[in-house]
Scaffold this motif. Structure first.
Motif, PDB file in Angstrom:
ATOM      1  N   TRP A   1       0.814  -1.207   0.000  1.00 21.70           N
ATOM      2  CA  TRP A   1       0.000   0.000   0.000  1.00 21.70           C
ATOM      3  C   TRP A   1       0.853   1.264   0.000  1.00 21.70           C
ATOM      4  O   TRP A   1       0.440   2.292  -0.525  1.00 21.70           O
ATOM      5  CB  TRP A   1      -0.973  -0.012   1.167  1.00 21.70           C
ATOM      6  N   LYS A   2       2.055   1.205   0.568  1.00 21.99           N
ATOM      7  CA  LYS A   2       2.930   2.385   0.527  1.00 21.99           C
ATOM      8  C   LYS A   2       3.365   2.684  -0.909  1.00 21.99           C
ATOM      9  O   LYS A   2       3.413   3.839  -1.309  1.00 21.99           O
ATOM     10  CB  LYS A   2       4.150   2.169   1.426  1.00 21.99           C
ATOM     11  N   LEU A   3       3.641   1.641  -1.672  1.00 20.37           N
ATOM     12  CA  LEU A   3       3.993   1.824  -3.075  1.00 20.37           C
ATOM     13  C   LEU A   3       2.806   2.369  -3.867  1.00 20.37           C
ATOM     14  O   LEU A   3       2.957   3.263  -4.705  1.00 20.37           O
ATOM     15  CB  LEU A   3       4.468   0.496  -3.677  1.00 20.37           C
ATOM     16  N   VAL A   4       1.601   1.855  -3.592  1.00 22.31           N
ATOM     17  CA  VAL A   4       0.399   2.346  -4.263  1.00 22.31           C
ATOM     18  C   VAL A   4       0.191   3.818  -3.943  1.00 22.31           C
ATOM     19  O   VAL A   4      -0.084   4.633  -4.834  1.00 22.31           O
ATOM     20  CB  VAL A   4      -0.833   1.508  -3.847  1.00 22.31           C
ATOM     21  N   GLU A   5       0.334   4.194  -2.667  1.00 20.94           N
ATOM     22  CA  GLU A   5       0.144   5.587  -2.266  1.00 20.94           C
ATOM     23  C   GLU A   5       1.180   6.492  -2.922  1.00 20.94           C
ATOM     24  O   GLU A   5       0.849   7.587  -3.401  1.00 20.94           O
ATOM     25  CB  GLU A   5       0.236   5.703  -0.743  1.00 20.94           C
ATOM     26  N   ARG A   6       2.438   6.031  -3.004  1.00 23.59           N
ATOM     27  CA  ARG A   6       3.482   6.827  -3.648  1.00 23.59           C
ATOM     28  C   ARG A   6       3.176   7.040  -5.132  1.00 23.59           C
ATOM     29  O   ARG A   6       3.309   8.152  -5.656  1.00 23.59           O
ATOM     30  CB  ARG A   6       4.837   6.126  -3.478  1.00 23.59           C
ATOM     31  N   ASP A   7       2.721   5.988  -5.816  1.00 18.47           N
ATOM     32  CA  ASP A   7       2.395   6.109  -7.242  1.00 18.47           C
ATOM     33  C   ASP A   7       1.189   7.016  -7.469  1.00 18.47           C
ATOM     34  O   ASP A   7       1.152   7.783  -8.437  1.00 18.47           O
ATOM     35  CB  ASP A   7       2.142   4.731  -7.849  1.00 18.47           C
ATOM     36  N   VAL A   8       0.199   6.933  -6.586  1.00 17.60           N
ATOM     37  CA  VAL A   8      -0.974   7.800  -6.709  1.00 17.60           C
ATOM     38  C   VAL A   8      -0.569   9.258  -6.505  1.00 17.60           C
ATOM     39  O   VAL A   8      -1.011  10.147  -7.248  1.00 17.60           O
ATOM     40  CB  VAL A   8      -2.078   7.374  -5.716  1.00 17.60           C
ATOM     41  N   ASN A   9       0.271   9.528  -5.526  1.00 14.78           N
ATOM     42  CA  ASN A   9       0.726  10.902  -5.300  1.00 14.78           C
ATOM     43  C   ASN A   9       1.536  11.417  -6.484  1.00 14.78           C
ATOM     44  O   ASN A   9       1.418  12.584  -6.866  1.00 14.78           O
ATOM     45  CB  ASN A   9       1.555  10.990  -4.017  1.00 14.78           C
ATOM     46  N   LYS A  10       2.351  10.542  -7.088  1.00  9.40           N
ATOM     47  CA  LYS A  10       3.125  10.936  -8.260  1.00  9.40           C
ATOM     48  C   LYS A  10       2.182  11.278  -9.425  1.00  9.40           C
ATOM     49  O   LYS A  10       2.383  12.259 -10.136  1.00  9.40           O
ATOM     50  CB  LYS A  10       4.071   9.806  -8.668  1.00  9.40           C
TER      51      LYS A  10
ATOM     52  N   LEU B   1      -0.722  15.342 -12.851  1.00  7.73           N
ATOM     53  CA  LEU B   1      -1.967  15.975 -13.274  1.00  7.73           C
ATOM     54  C   LEU B   1      -1.981  17.458 -12.922  1.00  7.73           C
ATOM     55  O   LEU B   1      -2.428  18.284 -13.707  1.00  7.73           O
ATOM     56  CB  LEU B   1      -3.168  15.273 -12.650  1.00  7.73           C
ATOM     57  N   LYS B   2      -1.508  17.803 -11.726  1.00  7.61           N
ATOM     58  CA  LYS B   2      -1.448  19.210 -11.335  1.00  7.61           C
ATOM     59  C   LYS B   2      -0.513  19.979 -12.244  1.00  7.61           C
ATOM     60  O   LYS B   2      -0.796  21.104 -12.642  1.00  7.61           O
ATOM     61  CB  LYS B   2      -0.987  19.342  -9.880  1.00  7.61           C
ATOM     62  N   PHE B   3       0.621  19.367 -12.605  1.00  7.98           N
ATOM     63  CA  PHE B   3       1.593  20.036 -13.472  1.00  7.98           C
ATOM     64  C   PHE B   3       1.004  20.299 -14.851  1.00  7.98           C
ATOM     65  O   PHE B   3       1.129  21.382 -15.396  1.00  7.98           O
ATOM     66  CB  PHE B   3       2.854  19.173 -13.589  1.00  7.98           C
ATOM     67  N   HIS B   4       0.319  19.305 -15.415  1.00 11.50           N
ATOM     68  CA  HIS B   4      -0.238  19.465 -16.752  1.00 11.50           C
ATOM     69  C   HIS B   4      -1.446  20.394 -16.768  1.00 11.50           C
ATOM     70  O   HIS B   4      -1.673  21.103 -17.742  1.00 11.50           O
ATOM     71  CB  HIS B   4      -0.615  18.109 -17.352  1.00 11.50           C
ATOM     72  N   SER B   5      -2.243  20.391 -15.704  1.00 12.66           N
ATOM     73  CA  SER B   5      -3.436  21.238 -15.695  1.00 12.66           C
ATOM     74  C   SER B   5      -3.133  22.665 -15.264  1.00 12.66           C
ATOM     75  O   SER B   5      -3.921  23.561 -15.501  1.00 12.66           O
ATOM     76  CB  SER B   5      -4.507  20.633 -14.785  1.00 12.66           C
ATOM     77  N   SER B   6      -1.973  22.904 -14.616  1.00 13.67           N
ATOM     78  CA  SER B   6      -1.662  24.258 -14.150  1.00 13.67           C
ATOM     79  C   SER B   6      -1.366  25.196 -15.320  1.00 13.67           C
ATOM     80  O   SER B   6      -1.689  26.368 -15.266  1.00 13.67           O
ATOM     81  CB  SER B   6      -0.477  24.230 -13.182  1.00 13.67           C
ATOM     82  N   GLY B   7      -0.771  24.677 -16.408  1.00 15.27           N
ATOM     83  CA  GLY B   7      -0.487  25.508 -17.571  1.00 15.27           C
ATOM     84  C   GLY B   7      -1.761  25.903 -18.292  1.00 15.27           C
ATOM     85  O   GLY B   7      -1.857  26.972 -18.863  1.00 15.27           O
ATOM     86  N   ASN B   8      -2.749  25.020 -18.273  1.00 12.68           N
ATOM     87  CA  ASN B   8      -4.057  25.262 -18.878  1.00 12.68           C
ATOM     88  C   ASN B   8      -3.955  25.638 -20.357  1.00 12.68           C
ATOM     89  O   ASN B   8      -4.747  26.404 -20.865  1.00 12.68           O
ATOM     90  CB  ASN B   8      -4.812  26.334 -18.098  1.00 12.68           C
TER      91      ASN B   8
END
Length: 147
Positions: free
Chosen positions: A89-98, A103-110
């Motif tokens: 689950w720690k690996l799953v959580e790390r991948d989800v956060n990544k 997504l934040k990086f790609h959507s911030s440029g808009n």
């Protein structure tokens, strides 16, 4: 001695389509909007029927997809609980956060890529030229989703 040659009749598609007005209307490159070809009732009927079919299929496929994803998740939980598999689950959580950061990086440029922007512009032009057809499709789609 006596070689028989096969002869074939050549069909000129350009001449063929000139004699067939319905063919020219459907496949001509600059045929214009459907508003120029059909009356309002026909546009609403075409849009409504295609929208209903699309909504009905979308509803059925959506239910199937939701059942498959939910059932798969349920089976994975059972397999994890009974010890058949172990989930890190720690690996799953790390991948989800990544993935969230990506997504934040790609959507911030808009900003849309030029290819996507040109396709969006084409869709908007089509929708503006075919308002009645689009309205019929939207209504039919909602009815198809409800049935």
């Amino acid at each position: 001695a006596g070689v028989k040659e096969d002869t074939f009749k050549v069909l000129d598609l350009a001449e063929y389509t000139k004699n067939r007005p319905w063919w020219r209307k459907v496949f001509a490159p600059s045929s214009g909007s459907s508003a120029e070809k059909y009356n309002v009732a026909t546009q609403l009927l075409i849009g409504g029927v295609t929208g209903w079919c699309t909504g009905f299929i979308f509803q059925k496929v959506g239910k199937l997809a939701a059942t498959a994803v939910g059932g798969g998740f349920f089976l994975l939980q059972i397999a994890n609980h009974t010890g058949y598999i172990k989930v890190d689950w720690k690996l799953v959580e790390r991948d989800v956060n990544k993935a969230k950061q990506q997504l934040k990086f790609h959507s911030s440029g808009n900003k849309m890529s030029p290819e996507v922007k040109s396709k969006v512009d084409e869709v908007i032009i089509f929708l503006k030229k075919n308002v009645i057809l689009t309205g019929g499709f939207a209504g039919g789609f909602l009815l198809g989703m409800a049935s």
